[in-house]
Design a protein around this motif. Structure first.
Motif, short mmCIF file in Angstrom:
data_model
loop_
_atom_site.label_atom_id
_atom_site.label_comp_id
_atom_site.label_asym_id
_atom_site.label_seq_id
_atom_site.Cartn_x
_atom_site.Cartn_y
_atom_site.Cartn_z
N SER A 1 0.82 -1.21 0.00
CA SER A 1 0.00 0.00 0.00
C SER A 1 0.85 1.27 0.00
O SER A 1 0.62 2.19 -0.78
CB SER A 1 -0.94 0.00 1.21
OG SER A 1 -1.84 -1.07 1.16
N VAL B 1 0.93 4.22 -2.87
CA VAL B 1 0.55 5.60 -2.59
C VAL B 1 1.67 6.56 -3.01
O VAL B 1 1.41 7.60 -3.63
CB VAL B 1 0.22 5.77 -1.09
CG1 VAL B 1 0.02 7.25 -0.75
CG2 VAL B 1 -1.04 4.99 -0.73
N CYS B 2 2.92 6.20 -2.72
CA CYS B 2 4.05 7.05 -3.12
C CYS B 2 4.13 7.17 -4.63
O CYS B 2 4.43 8.25 -5.17
CB CYS B 2 5.35 6.48 -2.56
SG CYS B 2 5.47 6.54 -0.76
N CYS C 1 1.62 6.98 -6.73
CA CYS C 1 0.52 7.86 -7.15
C CYS C 1 0.85 9.33 -6.87
O CYS C 1 0.52 10.22 -7.68
CB CYS C 1 -0.77 7.48 -6.43
SG CYS C 1 -1.45 5.89 -6.95
N TYR D 1 -8.22 7.40 -8.01
CA TYR D 1 -7.42 7.01 -6.85
C TYR D 1 -8.31 6.51 -5.72
O TYR D 1 -7.91 5.60 -4.98
CB TYR D 1 -6.59 8.20 -6.38
CG TYR D 1 -5.77 7.90 -5.14
CD1 TYR D 1 -4.56 7.23 -5.23
CD2 TYR D 1 -6.23 8.26 -3.87
CE1 TYR D 1 -3.81 6.94 -4.10
CE2 TYR D 1 -5.50 7.98 -2.74
CZ TYR D 1 -4.29 7.32 -2.85
OH TYR D 1 -3.56 7.03 -1.74
N ALA E 1 -7.71 3.17 -3.63
CA ALA E 1 -7.52 3.22 -2.17
C ALA E 1 -8.51 2.30 -1.46
O ALA E 1 -8.15 1.63 -0.48
CB ALA E 1 -7.67 4.65 -1.68
N THR F 1 -7.31 -0.81 0.85
CA THR F 1 -7.67 -0.83 2.27
C THR F 1 -8.48 -2.07 2.61
O THR F 1 -8.32 -2.65 3.69
CB THR F 1 -8.47 0.44 2.63
OG1 THR F 1 -7.77 1.59 2.15
CG2 THR F 1 -8.64 0.56 4.13
N LYS G 1 -5.21 7.53 3.41
CA LYS G 1 -4.72 7.38 2.03
C LYS G 1 -5.30 8.46 1.12
O LYS G 1 -4.57 9.09 0.35
CB LYS G 1 -5.11 6.00 1.48
CG LYS G 1 -4.37 4.81 2.07
CD LYS G 1 -4.76 3.56 1.33
CE LYS G 1 -4.11 2.32 1.92
NZ LYS G 1 -4.68 1.96 3.23
N PHE H 1 -3.35 11.96 -0.74
CA PHE H 1 -3.31 12.14 -2.20
C PHE H 1 -4.10 13.39 -2.62
O PHE H 1 -3.62 14.17 -3.46
CB PHE H 1 -3.89 10.91 -2.89
CG PHE H 1 -3.88 11.01 -4.40
CD1 PHE H 1 -2.72 10.74 -5.11
CD2 PHE H 1 -5.02 11.38 -5.09
CE1 PHE H 1 -2.71 10.84 -6.49
CE2 PHE H 1 -5.01 11.49 -6.47
CZ PHE H 1 -3.85 11.22 -7.17
#
Length: 614
Positions: free
Chosen positions: A252, A256-257, A259, A311, A315, A319, A337, A341
């Motif tokens: 995860s 996220v990084c 994105c 996104y 997410a 999750t 999350k 973003f």
């Protein structure tokens, strides 16, 4: 969905349907019988509590019971060997993923809904919303959202009134914005603290202020090996926490990084478009190219909305895959999350313009374009378009019903067919997120664009009515959820207000007027700005500490309820308190005390509501 009209027509007139469970058309009879037996066996015999529970509370209980149907000895769903089961698996979730159950939703109460609409949004007038009626029909969670939306809109009015003359008369005088920015910083702290007090008063009146989350049951999507919970002694799925942590940090977090990097890449493309439009305007200088200057910001605002929505789906999937045990933990990780973003996606370009390019004219233009475009898109996508599609579907359903035999009362059939095709309300997440981003636009760059609050007020006046229309006529009725407050969103708004202190102080320190006071030593300027920023943060936290979260009379009532609960607990026979195989520990005593407090609070709130109705 096949509907037996004769059964609808011959059912008892006293029967009030609460929840619809839609099955696929080709579901086998043995599956239907098995599912019916599991649901009936879950139902406990008891007294009729129709006078005590609202319709929304009854629907919430049904949803809770359906979600807590779990497999025991079954290896598969009868009639569907490919739909595998294991002990502890949520039956409803497996039925939904296998396509056996299409959806589960509560029905509207048309009579109560009409009364709610008449007092809510059908007649346009500047009045407070009927929050108690909204709570009685939709539950506490949705009522708290509309209460916060109303409160936030009213709280924005002073900012809009003060910001308008600043916009009209002192546009370039950044030194005069020190007063406006200081007011904004105090305002952002006070409104959040005052909201806590108002929220406590509302939830006390509704009987949900005291809610114990330590003994929350597992969420329906949680899976694992069926075992015994060492705290509650109940049978439930167990899942090692280290596996969850591995999924979070190895999958995860890198996603996220990635994105966030992609969002920054798109932002740089936007600045290339801005440079191209500016060079084209400088070379030609025509009116057409002056309009073209706004096109990159509009395109970027649309791209931001699309990226936020895409996104959001990713997410949610991640999750859910992390397999959190509690619904509260799932929501906290999802919100974290999405907020990270969305914050970077929506505000990174503004920070870049303000602190790297230092172009205040472009900052005002970009802020205005992003704010107004996002508000227009949200109004269209959330309310206008779904309402138009729903009206078309309503006409089609009317024609189908009129084609039925005239001797059949198909009122219930029409309602079920109409509501099953409505969109599903996905919760207050998107609504709070919209307000969170709006709060950021207003508070972060107030000293550059003071007109942002005025646009936010205008948007929110229409948002109240459009959201009310959406809840009542566009989307299915959501299941009610009890809530004591707005949850982690309170922390999110408070964090945004802290960031706004730093941002506004830095913008004021960068202004030409302030820089002119320190022509030789920029270090002195930096030290003074940092000192002012720390002083304002200290003032923020002092105000937050000085303003109690609960009004004095609520604190006294809660203390009295706790005392009465302790006295009632002492008077109870020990065999009614101590459960078999569960020692009477301090934790168990505290849990029983909290249950008694919640019950007393519920009864107290109902007595207060009856007195108000009388």
């Amino acid at each position: 969905m096949k509907v037996n009209l004769s059964s609808l027509d011959t059912c008892e007139s006293s029967f009030t349907p609460l929840v619809v469970l839609e099955l696929a058309q080709d579901v086998k009879e043995e599956t239907k019988e098995w599912l019916k037996n599991r649901i009936v066996s879950k139902k406990e015999d008891g007294d009729d509590n129709n006078d005590f529970l609202t319709m929304a509370e009854c629907q919430f209980i049904i949803k809770h019971e359906l979600e807590n149907l779990r497999a025991r000895e079954e290896k598969m769903i009868p009639g569907y060997p490919q739909a595998k089961l294991y002990p502890g698996k949520s039956l409803l979730r497996r039925l939904l993923t296998s396509g056996i159950v299409i959806q589960v939703f509560p029905l509207h109460d048309n009579e109560a809904l009409k009364k709610l609409e008449d007092s809510w949004y059908t007649r346009f007038s500047l009045k407070y919303q009927p929050l108690d009626r909204i709570r009685g029909y939709f539950g506490e969670t949705i009522a708290l959202y509309f209460g916060f939306l109303e409160y936030f809109t009213v709280a924005l009015i002073p900012m809009a009134v003060i910001g308008l003359p600043y916009y009209l008369f002192v546009w370039e005088d950044y030194d005069k914005y020190v007063i406006f920015a200081s007011f904004n910083l105090i305002w952002s702290t006070v409104i959040l603290e005052v909201w806590k007090r108002g929220c406590a008063s509302m939830t006390y009146r509704w009987g949900t202020l005291v809610m114990k989350r330590q003994f929350e049951e597992p969420r329906p999507g949680f899976h694992g090996v069926l075992g015994i919970n060492p705290v509650t002694g109940r049978e439930e799925p167990l899942y090692p926490s280290y596996k969850r942590q591995l999924r979070i940090y190895l999958v995860s977090l890198p996603f996220v990084c990635l994105c966030l990097y992609f969002s920054l890449y798109v932002m740089m493309i936007y600045f290339d478009m801005e440079a191209w439009a500016l060079s084209l305007h400088e070379s030609s200088g025509s009116e057409w190219t002056s309009i073209l200057l706004y096109v990159p910001s509009i395109i970027y605002a649309i791209v931001i909305e699309i990226m936020n929505r895409l996104y959001r789906y990713a997410a949610e999937f991640l999750t859910s895959w992390e397999n959190h045990r509690l619904e509260s933990a799932y929501q906290n990780h999802l919100i974290l999350k999405v907020l990270v973003f969305n914050f970077l996606n929506c505000f990174a370009s503004l920070f870049y313009i303000a602190f790297v390019l230092r172009d205040m004219k472009l900052l005002r233009q970009s802020l205005a374009t992003l704010l107004i475009t996002s508000q227009i898109l949200n109004q269209i996508m959330e309310s206008l378009l779904p309402y138009w599609l729903q009206k078309k579907h309503h006409v089609q359903v009317k024609r189908k019903v009129q084609a039925l035999k005239a001797d059949i009362d198909a009122t219930l059939y029409e309602q079920v067919v109409l509501e099953k095709e409505m969109g599903t309300y996905l919760g207050t997440f998107d609504d709070y997120l919209e307000l969170f981003l709006q709060f950021g636009y207003v508070s972060l760059f107030s000293c550059v664009y003071p007109l942002a609050a005025a646009f936010a007020v205008l948007n929110n006046f229409t948002e109240v009515n459009s959201d009310a229309l959406k809840m009542c006529r566009v989307l299915k009725r959501p299941f009610s959820e009890p809530s004591a407050n707005i949850g982690v969103w309170q922390l999110a708004f408070e964090t945004m207000s802290v960031i706004s202190v730093v941002t506004n102080c830095a913008l004021i320190g960068m202004s030409p007027q302030v820089n002119a006071l320190f022509p030789e030593s920029k270090l002195d300027l930096i030290l003074i700005v940092v000192a002012v920023e720390h002083a304002l943060l200290a003032l923020k936290f002092i105000l937050a500490f000085a303003i109690p979260d609960k009004p004095r009379h609520i604190q006294m009532k809660l203390a009295r309820l706790e005392f009465e609960s302790l006295e009632a607990l002492k008077r109870q026979p020990s065999e009614n308190i101590i459960e078999e195989k569960a020692p009477f520990t301090k934790e168990a005593k505290r849990e029983n005390q909290m249950k008694l407090m919640a019950q007393n609070l519920k009864e107290d709130s109902r007595e207060g509501n009856k007195e108000e109705e009388a």
